[in-house]
Design an enzyme around this catalytic site. Structure first.
Site, mmCIF file in Angstrom:
data_model
loop_
_atom_site.group_PDB
_atom_site.id
_atom_site.type_symbol
_atom_site.label_atom_id
_atom_site.label_comp_id
_atom_site.label_asym_id
_atom_site.label_seq_id
_atom_site.Cartn_x
_atom_site.Cartn_y
_atom_site.Cartn_z
ATOM 1 N N ARG A 223 0.858 -1.182 0.000
ATOM 2 C CA ARG A 223 0.000 0.000 0.000
ATOM 3 C C ARG A 223 0.895 1.232 0.000
ATOM 4 N NH1 ARG A 223 -3.673 -2.678 -1.578
ATOM 5 N NH2 ARG A 223 -5.537 -3.290 -0.437
ATOM 6 N N HIS A 271 -1.899 0.967 -9.622
ATOM 7 C CA HIS A 271 -2.533 -0.047 -8.766
ATOM 8 C C HIS A 271 -3.212 -1.138 -9.612
ATOM 9 C CE1 HIS A 271 -4.229 -0.738 -4.484
ATOM 10 N NE2 HIS A 271 -4.209 -1.871 -5.156
HETATM 11 C C1 GLV Z 1 -5.781 -4.547 -4.082
HETATM 12 O O1 GLV Z 1 -4.878 -3.879 -3.716
HETATM 13 C C2 GLV Z 1 -6.466 -5.489 -3.263
HETATM 14 O O2 GLV Z 1 -6.437 -5.362 -2.021
HETATM 15 O O3 GLV Z 1 -7.046 -6.420 -3.838
#
Ligand code: GLV
Length: 308
Positions: A223, A271
């Site tokens: 993260r 992401h």
């Molecule tokens: C993405 O980061 C998830 O938690 O699936």
């Protein structure tokens, strides 16, 4: 009994079909259609509002649509509600691919060649054998272990770190605060796959990253909150670190004027390292509902006080 689903409509369409065929006894609803809130025992969501949660008096399980659960506001969730993160083959496969891609890109000097290309400079770098490039993974859960397994055939010396002790074949494992310095000292490439908790926020900071060997590189697929951004920038600019591949930032999206975008030694992706695959995730969810009905342990249940 109803599962309320509040995420991406395309995935919802696939889940609805799978639930109808394979778990017809579990009603499937999204908040826009008529449903009895008192019948909702399961909620599948990424980031449900406090109002939605408060409207479900019989909620038993909150299923995360993704691998993480740090986006949930646990203070708004009644204490008896169980929380389950998504462990499904699609997420694992995506993470393995991304971590392998980023590791190989760093190992094979892609960042240097990208800089050289920008300067039209033909400048070969001597190959380092994989056996001399040490790769370490922080976070030895299901994703961390899958990544280590996928990297093993290349011949990288592998190590791992997590809060609690692990034993993994072919991997030198370190644990806890006491094991951190020794772990970091043996990572030429560091991959962060930790959950984000109060204990791991900011864990990638000057103090930890400067313990990596000179010239080491970072891959963050955990993260954005794990990383102290300014510390990464300084260590890159001082030449202690040689590069970073970041799939996560804080905030997301990364603002357009953020220094990471233009930094020659940082690769940013939005992401996308892994994404929940609709069909396999629906089946994992159904299997977990069946376990719950049978009073068996759930796959991926989170210890709410621990945050993962
Ligand atoms: C993405 O980061 C998830 O938690 O699936």
């Amino acid at each position: 009994m109803t599962l309320l689903y509040t995420s991406d409509p395309e995935r919802g369409r696939i889940w609805r079909e799978i639930f109808a065929a394979e778990a017809p006894d579990v009603g499937f609803a999204d908040p826009s259609e008529p449903h009895d809130p008192a019948a909702v025992r399961y909620l599948a969501a990424w980031s449900p509002s406090a109002e939605l949660i408060a409207s479900l008096p019989r909620l038993e399980i909150l299923f995360s649509i993704g691998a993480g659960i740090d986006q949930f506001d646990m203070t708004r969730l009644p204490p008896h509600v169980r929380v389950v993160r998504m462990i499904e083959p699609g997420i694992t496969a995506g993470m393995v691919e991304y971590a392998a891609m980023a590791t190989l890109a760093l190992h094979r000097n892609l960042i240097d060649y990208r800089v050289a290309q920008g300067e039209a400079r033909w400048s070969p770098i001597k190959l380092v054998p994989a056996g001399e490039r040490r790769v370490g993974v922080m976070g030895l859960g299901n994703l961390g272990q899958a990544v280590l397994k996928a990297l093993a055939p290349f011949g990288f010396p592998l190590s791992g770190w997590s809060r609690s002790a692990h034993q993994i074949d072919g991997v030198t494992c370190h644990a806890g605060a006491a094991g951190m310095a020794a772990f970091l000292a043996e990572c030429d490439i560091l991959i962060c796959l930790l959950p984000l908790t109060d204990a791991t926020r900011g864990i990638l900071c000057r103090d930890s990253l400067s313990r990596l060997p000179k010239g080491a590189a970072l891959i963050n697929v955990g993260r954005g909150g794990h990383l102290v951004e300014q510390d990464l920038l300084s260590l890159l600019d001082e030449g202690h670190l040689s590069g970073a591949v970041l799939d996560v930032t804080d905030p997301e999206p990364l603002p357009g004027d953020h220094p990471f975008w233009a930094h020659p030694r940082i690769i940013i992706t939005p992401h996308v390292a892994s994404m929940t695959r609709a069909d396999s995730a629906a089946r994992v969810l159904i299997a977990n509902i069946r376990r719950h009905e049978a009073g068996e342990p759930l796959d991926g249940e989170v210890a709410r006080n621990r945050g993962y």
